[in-house]
Motif scaffolding. Structure first.
Motif, short mmCIF file in Angstrom:
data_model
loop_
_atom_site.label_atom_id
_atom_site.label_comp_id
_atom_site.label_asym_id
_atom_site.label_seq_id
_atom_site.Cartn_x
_atom_site.Cartn_y
_atom_site.Cartn_z
N ARG A 29 0.81 -1.22 0.00
CA ARG A 29 0.00 0.00 0.00
C ARG A 29 0.85 1.27 0.00
NH1 ARG A 29 -5.26 0.11 0.54
NH2 ARG A 29 -5.29 -2.03 1.34
N HIS A 30 1.99 1.24 0.72
CA HIS A 30 2.84 2.45 0.72
C HIS A 30 3.44 2.70 -0.64
CE1 HIS A 30 5.75 -0.79 1.23
NE2 HIS A 30 6.72 0.04 0.85
N GLN A 31 3.74 1.63 -1.41
CA GLN A 31 4.28 1.81 -2.76
C GLN A 31 3.19 2.34 -3.69
OE1 GLN A 31 5.56 -2.35 -2.32
NE2 GLN A 31 7.42 -1.73 -3.45
N ALA B 163 0.71 4.26 -2.63
CA ALA B 163 0.48 5.65 -2.21
C ALA B 163 1.52 6.59 -2.79
CB ALA B 163 0.47 5.73 -0.68
N GLU B 164 2.75 6.11 -2.98
CA GLU B 164 3.81 6.96 -3.53
C GLU B 164 3.47 7.48 -4.92
OE1 GLU B 164 7.33 4.65 -3.44
OE2 GLU B 164 7.65 4.85 -1.27
#
Length: 498
Positions: free
Chosen positions: A355-357, A359-360
């Motif tokens: 998810r953080h990738q 979001a980037e």
């Protein structure tokens, strides 16, 4: 066998209930008929009693009527009722005695009635005799004493009491007969209903048995058809497995042979370089020539380091390939642990790792689930499958475009579930949609690290779970990986054991 035994038990039970019911109905009906016959006999007997009482009363009244008419008219023709009553009285008295003789409750009636009748008849006879002799005054004087009236009142009182008692008994018997008739009617109706229920139950049992037999026959036919289908499926699986083994053997030998060829080639260069160095080192007492010195220096500074570097690179490549093969082999041998899994929750947990990738780049992951999301399967294998797919989606996203992941869960026929993993990444060319599942094969631009085992590993894992994976893709638009899984892995194990 169990169905037949159940059918026999049910049939015997229905037969036993039917027999008990019929015996009960017939027995109770016979009892009611016997009771009704007894009531009828008693009614007939009481009617004779009543007729006897009425006959005595009528006879005495007729005798009194004839006597009164004769006294008033002094005409002998008026004595006819009296004469007939005198003639009938003995027979009527005997009939009354016969009808009341077996009834002790009427004995006191006869004892009281006899003197009253005898006295009344004597009074009537004396009055008529005085009238015949012309002694009218004496006859009237006898009549005026009221002795005859008191006797007649006593006769009426006794006989009317007996009539009332008889009528009450008749009413009671009629009520009992009506009650018995009603009971017989209800028993008949209830018996008919019960028999219909028993017959209906028997028909239902027979129908169920026939239905079970038909279902069993259909199941046998389905099993036969299913057996043939399973044989065909197993044959196809075996052919596919053999083809994959052959393809795997080709790929492994080809990809492992390439580093070996490189190593062998650079070993030849290394041998050549060593010879140049040896010529320089082993010159001993003579002075090496310029060519020997130049070649030795070139070998030490360039050829030897280059050959060693290439050999080291090839051996690392071989080690990576061997480790990849061992990983797939190890996962294939791992014992599966079926458990109930909330598929939506598992996928959400796996999407959280990327998810953080997402979001980037402003991307997102959406999960759409139907009414079936709970399955029985191996959690570790599913986590490996979705982890590889999500990592590939991030790795091969389209530059400059926010990555979007859509996961759709829905039923896929009886006892199966389908998961579509859709991304808007680079996509795969049509010529590579099957090639991407082969070991050590990668499609498109090779600008990412990897050995090309991810999707091969995914297909190996999902087939171990009794499922399969395919891909639909448009180059430059994205890919959809379609996973098909059984909802219950334990049933797949049982089917494989058969």
């Amino acid at each position: 066998m169990t169905s037949t035994a159940a059918f026999l038990r049910s049939s015997l039970l229905m037969l036993g209930l039917g027999i008990l019911l019929l015996v009960g109905i017939v027995g109770y009906s016979l009892w009611l008929v016997q009771a009704n016959r007894e009531y009828s006999d008693e009614t007939a007997s009481l009617r004779l009693v009543r007729a006897s009482i009425v006959g005595i009363l009528t006879t005495v009244q007729d005798a009194e009527t004839g006597e009164r008419g004769y006294l008033l008219s002094r005409d002998a023709s008026y004595l006819e009722p009296y004469s007939e009553a005198i003639d009938e009285l003995p027979a009527r008295w005997k009939a009354l005695q016969d009808n009341l003789g077996s009834r002790p409750d009427y004995a006191i009636t006869l004892d009281e009635l006899k003197p009253a009748i005898d006295g009344k008849m004597a009074e009537l006879s004396k009055s008529i005799e005085l009238t015949r002799q012309g002694k009218y005054d004496e006859a009237l004087a006898l009549l005026s004493t009221d002795a005859g009236l008191r006797l007649m009142d006593r006769i009426r009182e006794i006989l009317n009491a007996s009539l009332e008692r008889t009528d009450n008994q008749l009413l009671g018997l009629v009520s009992k007969q009506l009650s018995a008739a009603d009971s017989l009617q209800w028993v008949t109706i209830g018996g008919a209903i019960a028999i219909l229920l028993v017959v209906g139950g028997a028909i239902l049992v027979i129908f169920q048995h026939v239905r079970d037999l038909s279902r069993a026959r259909e199941e046998v036919m389905a099993l036969n058809i299913g057996l043939e289908e399973r044989v065909n499926e197993r044959t196809e699986d075996l052919i596919r497995a053999n083809q994959e083994i052959q393809r795997f053997a080709y790929i492994v030998t080809h990809d492992l042979r390439a580093p070996l060829v490189n190593i062998m080639g650079f070993l030849s260069e290394l041998d050549t370089s060593i010879k140049a160095v040896s010529a320089y080192v082993m010159a001993d007492e003579r002075t090496p020539g310029e060519d020997e010195i130049r070649e030795a220096r070139l070998a030490v500074s360039e050829d030897l380091p280059e050959a060693m570097g290439f050999i080291r690179s090839s051996t690392k490549k071989m080690d990576a390939l061997i480790n990849a093969i061992l990983k797939i082999s190890r996962d294939g041998r791992r014992k599966l642990q079926p458990e109930r899994i909330d598929l939506k929750a598992l996928i959400e947990a796996n999407t959280s790792t990327v998810r953080h990738q997402l979001a980037e780049t402003g991307g997102e992951a959406n999960i759409t689930a139907g009414y079936i999301t709970s399955i029985i399967s191996d959690r570790f294998s599913l986590e490996q499958i979705f982890g590889n797919l999500f990592d590939n989606a991030v790795k091969y996203k389209m530059p400059g475009r926010p990555l979007k992941l859509d996961i759709d869960i829905r039923p896929d026929g009886p006892r199966r579930i389908r998961i579509d993993v859709r991304d808007n990444g680079r996509g795969i060319g049509q010529q590579d949609v099957e090639r991407v599942f082969e070991l050590f094969r990668r499609a498109g631009e090779q600008d990412q690290q990897g050995e090309g085992i991810g999707l091969a590993h995914v297909r190996s894992l999902i087939r171990n779970l009794g499922g399969d994976v395919t891909v639909e893709s448009d180059l430059g638009k994205g890919s959809t990986f379609i996973l098909s899984l059984p909802t219950d892995l334990t049933k797949v194990f049982r089917s494989m054991d058969q």
